[in-house]
Design an enzyme around this catalytic site. Sequence first.
Site, PDB file in Angstrom:
ATOM      1  N   CYS A 179       0.817  -1.225   0.000  1.00 18.78           N
ATOM      2  CA  CYS A 179       0.000   0.000   0.000  1.00 18.78           C
ATOM      3  C   CYS A 179       0.847   1.271   0.000  1.00 18.78           C
ATOM      4  O   CYS A 179       0.359   2.343  -0.346  1.00 18.78           O
ATOM      5  CB  CYS A 179      -0.942   0.012   1.190  1.00 18.78           C
ATOM      6  N   ASN A 217     -10.141   0.008   0.105  1.00 21.09           N
ATOM      7  CA  ASN A 217      -8.668   0.097   0.125  1.00 21.09           C
ATOM      8  C   ASN A 217      -8.142  -0.530  -1.167  1.00 21.09           C
ATOM      9  O   ASN A 217      -8.272  -1.731  -1.372  1.00 21.09           O
ATOM     10  CB  ASN A 217      -8.151  -0.659   1.361  1.00 21.09           C
ATOM     11  N   HIS A 273      -3.175   7.320   2.188  1.00 23.62           N
ATOM     12  CA  HIS A 273      -3.626   5.982   1.822  1.00 23.62           C
ATOM     13  C   HIS A 273      -4.976   5.712   2.491  1.00 23.62           C
ATOM     14  O   HIS A 273      -5.163   5.991   3.672  1.00 23.62           O
ATOM     15  CB  HIS A 273      -2.590   4.945   2.256  1.00 23.62           C
TER      16      HIS A 273
HETATM   17  N1  COA Z   1     -18.789  -8.555   9.280  1.00 21.77           N
HETATM   18  C1  COA Z   1     -19.237  -8.871  10.513  1.00 21.77           C
HETATM   19  N2  COA Z   1     -18.439  -9.286  11.489  1.00 21.77           N
HETATM   20  C2  COA Z   1     -17.123  -9.379  11.220  1.00 21.77           C
HETATM   21  C3  COA Z   1     -16.582  -9.058   9.965  1.00 21.77           C
HETATM   22  C4  COA Z   1     -17.486  -8.637   8.967  1.00 21.77           C
HETATM   23  N3  COA Z   1     -17.081  -8.299   7.729  1.00 21.77           N
HETATM   24  N4  COA Z   1     -15.248  -9.230   9.992  1.00 21.77           N
HETATM   25  C5  COA Z   1     -14.947  -9.660  11.233  1.00 21.77           C
HETATM   26  N5  COA Z   1     -16.078  -9.756  11.962  1.00 21.77           N
HETATM   27  C6  COA Z   1     -16.242 -10.162  13.363  1.00 21.77           C
HETATM   28  C7  COA Z   1     -15.087 -10.992  13.855  1.00 21.77           C
HETATM   29  O1  COA Z   1     -15.257 -12.341  13.500  1.00 21.77           O
HETATM   30  C8  COA Z   1     -15.187 -10.748  15.342  1.00 21.77           C
HETATM   31  O2  COA Z   1     -16.184 -11.608  15.866  1.00 21.77           O
HETATM   32  P1  COA Z   1     -16.002 -12.296  17.299  1.00 21.77           P
HETATM   33  O3  COA Z   1     -15.916 -11.147  18.261  1.00 21.77           O
HETATM   34  O4  COA Z   1     -17.206 -13.119  17.414  1.00 21.77           O
HETATM   35  O5  COA Z   1     -14.716 -13.072  17.214  1.00 21.77           O
HETATM   36  C9  COA Z   1     -15.690  -9.315  15.457  1.00 21.77           C
HETATM   37  O6  COA Z   1     -16.260  -9.005  14.180  1.00 21.77           O
HETATM   38  C10 COA Z   1     -14.624  -8.311  15.773  1.00 21.77           C
HETATM   39  O7  COA Z   1     -13.517  -8.569  14.890  1.00 21.77           O
HETATM   40  P2  COA Z   1     -12.253  -7.681  14.927  1.00 21.77           P
HETATM   41  O8  COA Z   1     -11.239  -8.265  14.003  1.00 21.77           O
HETATM   42  O9  COA Z   1     -11.871  -7.444  16.358  1.00 21.77           O
HETATM   43  O10 COA Z   1     -12.830  -6.326  14.326  1.00 21.77           O
HETATM   44  P3  COA Z   1     -12.103  -4.967  14.235  1.00 21.77           P
HETATM   45  O11 COA Z   1     -12.865  -3.931  14.972  1.00 21.77           O
HETATM   46  O12 COA Z   1     -10.631  -5.083  14.528  1.00 21.77           O
HETATM   47  O13 COA Z   1     -12.263  -4.622  12.691  1.00 21.77           O
HETATM   48  C11 COA Z   1     -10.936  -4.654  10.685  1.00 21.77           C
HETATM   49  C12 COA Z   1     -11.681  -5.484  11.731  1.00 21.77           C
HETATM   50  C13 COA Z   1     -10.338  -5.572   9.663  1.00 21.77           C
HETATM   51  C14 COA Z   1     -11.953  -3.721  10.026  1.00 21.77           C
HETATM   52  C15 COA Z   1      -9.850  -3.807  11.402  1.00 21.77           C
HETATM   53  O14 COA Z   1      -9.069  -4.649  12.234  1.00 21.77           O
HETATM   54  C16 COA Z   1      -8.937  -3.112  10.446  1.00 21.77           C
HETATM   55  O15 COA Z   1      -9.344  -2.225   9.704  1.00 21.77           O
HETATM   56  N6  COA Z   1      -7.628  -3.458  10.477  1.00 21.77           N
HETATM   57  C17 COA Z   1      -6.665  -2.827   9.576  1.00 21.77           C
HETATM   58  C18 COA Z   1      -6.788  -3.424   8.198  1.00 21.77           C
HETATM   59  C19 COA Z   1      -6.030  -2.658   7.167  1.00 21.77           C
HETATM   60  O16 COA Z   1      -6.020  -1.456   7.159  1.00 21.77           O
HETATM   61  N7  COA Z   1      -5.387  -3.388   6.250  1.00 21.77           N
HETATM   62  C20 COA Z   1      -4.688  -2.828   5.164  1.00 21.77           C
HETATM   63  C21 COA Z   1      -3.463  -2.133   5.583  1.00 21.77           C
HETATM   64  S1  COA Z   1      -2.754  -1.265   4.245  1.00 21.77           S
END
Ligand code: COA
Length: 336
Positions: free
Chosen positions: A122, A293, A263
């Site tokens: 990215c 993204n 980004h």
């Molecule tokens: N829809 C519904 N629930 C979802 C889901 C979706 N699309 N994706 C994950 N969940 C669930 C998980 O399974 C988890 O359930 P559980 O509590 O029963 O285990 C719950 O939601 C929380 O998951 P979590 O991973 O803690 O969510 P989060 O608040 O961290 O959000 C992201 C997840 C991916 C949105 C977040 O971590 C993020 O944006 N990370 C950075 C990613 C990024 O920027 N990547 C590119 C870098 S260049």
Amino acid sequence: MMGALPSGACGVRIRGTGSAVPDRRLTNDDFARMLDTSDEWITQRTGIRERRVLDLRTQGCSTLAQLALERALENSGVQADELDLVIVATVTMEMTCPSVACRIAGAVGAKNAAAFDLGAACSGFVYAVNTGEAMIRAGRARTVAVIGAEAMSSIIDYTDRSVSILFGDASGCAILQADPNPSIGCIYQHMGADGTGWHALYIPRRESDIPAEDATNPIRLGNLRMNGKEVFRFAVTKFKEVIEDAFTKTGLTPDDVSQVVCHQSNIRIIDAAREKLNIDPSKIYVNIDRYGNSSAGSVGLCLDELWRAGKITKGQPFMMVAFGGGLTWASSVWNT
Ligand code: COA
């Protein structure tokens, strides 16, 4: 053809920009029909409402990269045969050989250009801008096309709700050219990497690429694996640090710049940095709601939308900033 410029100090001007996204939209409701997720969950956690995806039967990374390059050439009035160098930042090239850069340089008639792909995930577009700018300043090239392009849909496992909802396909391009005024161009750049964190975001090709701690991750080989929480923690800290560093080292304040072109990873990551650094929302462009993204595509896409809207104002500095897989990060501050 490299080394075209006689020695002597020169500046670098952005002559024009271009971008491309596929026509096909994938909305949050489309995901809710396929997976156990909802529009509300995705919007609240990421700020994304829809993203664009290629028809991979006939299109790929090169399709978007070429379109962005053609549009940037048209926007800048630069002819393809004036290009000395074409750099494409991508992690989703159709083939590792030939590079996307070689294919699109050939397709547009950039017959005098060297061409290569650059892999910094990215952060790729900002890495490419910094590399192209430095080649011009060093007198090794006069006119450079820098492109960030990704076909993220080609490396996404659409059965995994935690990763698939985040990403979309897009590209952006800037045409950089030597300028007699040495104060124009990049006044500060920073590029960094921490390979010890690589397993937070990676695309395994073989079983042996997968580290033991990620062995239970269900995502298929050849697709992007991500530890969302780990990336989030890294990004929230690093993003703020990189922007703060660029302001400190240049002596600029948020009031001095026309835009901080970020980004587009997650609206919560962007907002956290913006709030901590007290930057006015009007100075941080957001289009993640429309495109998700798009990895190396995102900063170039934002830059093109801002450029065409007249928001990159002549005479006022602006900044580009990104972070991503590797782990990598980069900033680039420009006098225009
Ligand atoms: N829809 C519904 N629930 C979802 C889901 C979706 N699309 N994706 C994950 N969940 C669930 C998980 O399974 C988890 O359930 P559980 O509590 O029963 O285990 C719950 O939601 C929380 O998951 P979590 O991973 O803690 O969510 P989060 O608040 O961290 O959000 C992201 C997840 C991916 C949105 C977040 O971590 C993020 O944006 N990370 C950075 C990613 C990024 O920027 N990547 C590119 C870098 S260049």
